[in-house]
Scaffold this active site. Structure first.
Site, PDB file in Angstrom:
ATOM      1  N   GLY A  71     -18.396   8.144  -7.799  1.00 36.01           N
ATOM      2  CA  GLY A  71     -17.186   7.741  -6.585  1.00 36.01           C
ATOM      3  C   GLY A  71     -17.721   7.016  -6.028  1.00 36.01           C
ATOM      4  N   HIS A 138       1.934  -7.805  -4.339  1.00 39.03           N
ATOM      5  CA  HIS A 138       1.574  -9.600  -3.732  1.00 39.03           C
ATOM      6  C   HIS A 138      -0.003 -10.281  -3.826  1.00 39.03           C
ATOM      7  CE1 HIS A 138       2.994 -11.718  -0.617  1.00 39.03           C
ATOM      8  NE2 HIS A 138       3.874 -10.439  -0.889  1.00 39.03           N
TER       9      HIS A 138
END
Length: 213
Positions: A71, A138
């Protein structure tokens, strides 16, 4: 046939095993017939698959496909670079339930967990982790070794710097930048740029000095 080698047998490593088992399309596409772990801790037990040895001693074989389940961005980079120096090959793992749009370009080692939505015109660097239920808008750019914990929401044109770490359920409004090596605490709402290397948290998120790595 090939085998998956999960690098790191901690909590995220066990999650990766579960996500692999629930991704039959991925397993078929990559021609996977077995899953194993490598981990440097002594006496790793209770794993859902065999631990075949340590990271330090691991020698890649021709049919191994690696997934790094460490992690910490900094620790992940150190381990990946060691294994890549031995010609280890890391694959992209996208869970079968991840939704990926058009014009998404990603590099080696990407891990995408279930129910992630990645929209369009997105650039993702090496060994990025995107945990379950994240939404990537986006024109987002995510740099190498960054980590998005579960349920993060990156809106349009956000940039996430190298080795940045976003805690659970972080929201970043459009056009903002998370600097390289920054840590953004769980539940934070980022309304302004986060400088490199700092710890930031809250709603709205505020910076509280340099991150301890």
């Amino acid at each position: 046939m090939s085998r998956i080698v999960i690098v790191g047998a901690g909590g995220f490593g066990r999650e990766i095993f579960a996500w692999l088992r629930s991704s039959p399309k991925f397993l078929e596409r990559e021609k996977i017939d077995s899953i194993v772990y490598i981990d440097d801790r002594d006496h790793v037990s209770g794993l859902p698959a065999p631990c075949i040895g340590t990271i330090e001693e691991y020698v890649p074989s021709g049919n191994d496909k690696l997934i790094c389940a460490i992690g910490s961005p900094e620790a992940r980079q150190q381990v990946v670079e060691k294994i890549e120096a031995r010609s280890g090959v890391f694959v992209q793992f996208l869970h079968d339930l991840a939704l990926v749009g058009i014009n998404v370009v990603a590099d080696a080692g990407l891990v995408v967990c279930p129910n992630v939505v990645i929209s369009s015109d997105i650039r993702i660097g090496r060994h990025v982790h995107i945990n379950s239920n994240c939404t990537i808008g986006h024109d987002v750019v995510i740099s190498d070794f960054a980590t998005l914990s579960s349920s993060c929401n990156l809106t349009g044109a956000v940039e996430v710097g190298e080795s940045a770490f976003l805690g659970t359920a972080v929201t970043v409004i459009p056009g903002k930048t998370i600097g390289a090596g920054a840590l953004v605490g769980a539940g934070s709402v980022v309304l302004r740029d986060v400088p490199p290397g700092v710890t930031s948290f809250g709603n709205p998120s505020k910076s509280y000095g340099l991150r301890n790595v």
